[in-house]
Enzyme design. Structure first.
Site, mmCIF file in Angstrom:
data_model
loop_
_atom_site.group_PDB
_atom_site.id
_atom_site.type_symbol
_atom_site.label_atom_id
_atom_site.label_comp_id
_atom_site.label_asym_id
_atom_site.label_seq_id
_atom_site.Cartn_x
_atom_site.Cartn_y
_atom_site.Cartn_z
ATOM 1 N N HIS A 1 0.998 -1.360 0.019
ATOM 2 C CA HIS A 1 -0.200 -0.004 -0.030
ATOM 3 C C HIS A 1 0.976 1.039 0.061
ATOM 4 O O HIS A 1 2.037 1.094 0.265
ATOM 5 C CB HIS A 1 -0.790 -0.055 1.261
ATOM 6 C CG HIS A 1 0.058 0.017 2.448
ATOM 7 N ND1 HIS A 1 0.348 -1.082 2.971
ATOM 8 C CD2 HIS A 1 -0.041 0.847 3.365
ATOM 9 C CE1 HIS A 1 0.953 -0.801 4.245
ATOM 10 N NE2 HIS A 1 0.864 0.255 4.445
ATOM 11 N N ALA A 2 0.391 2.438 -0.562
ATOM 12 C CA ALA A 2 1.059 3.590 -0.317
ATOM 13 C C ALA A 2 0.034 4.704 0.192
ATOM 14 O O ALA A 2 -1.160 4.527 0.601
ATOM 15 C CB ALA A 2 1.401 3.933 -1.672
#
Length: 145
Positions: free
Chosen positions: A66-67
């Site tokens: 994820h970011a």
């Protein structure tokens, strides 16, 4: 707060990946294809992994890439990928077999998603379902119950 159900086209089983980067990119395809994340979001995960290491390997065999939302998280969404042959990221919990790709458009939903995934991963039968599933509906049924 209720979680969005996992849909069949967000689950990929026994995917072949050449290496960790290929695994991340392939695990993102359902969310990129459904316009839930941008390609830039995926590129950011790969970039940070190259520079700082695989920060998203959360337990043995499990990656949660994820970011930050500003890199291209368009919706709150999850996709789930199992790899035919596990890949190494250079992490103590290698090799990775399960990739839960996460997109959170806001911080509150991000925490909710992480909590839901942690709850599922805490149940031994969840990984058994992933290993034994013959089609994506089996995974969705378990995830969504």
């Amino acid at each position: 707060m209720t979680h969005k159900p996992l849909e069949r086209d967000e689950v990929q089983l026994n995917i072949e990946a050449a290496d960790w980067e290929d695994a991340i990119r392939k695990s993102a395809r359902p969310l990129v294809g459904r316009h839930k994340v941008t390609q830039a979001y995926v590129d950011e995960i790969v970039r940070v992994t190259r520079e700082e290491g695989p920060y998203f390997i959360i337990m043995k065999h499990v990656a949660l890439p994820h970011a930050k939302p500003e890199y291209g998280a368009l919706e709150n969404a999850v996709s789930l990928t199992t790899l035919k042959d596990p890949v190494c990221f250079g992490h103590k919990n290698d090799p990775v077999k399960y990739i839960i790709f996460l997109s959170s458009a806001d911080g509150e939903e991000h925490l909710h998603n992480i909590s839901r995934i942690a709850e599922l991963l805490g149940r031994k039968e969840f990984l058994e379902v992933l290993d034994q599933a013959e089609d994506s509906s089996m995974v969705c049924d378990f995830f969504n119950q």
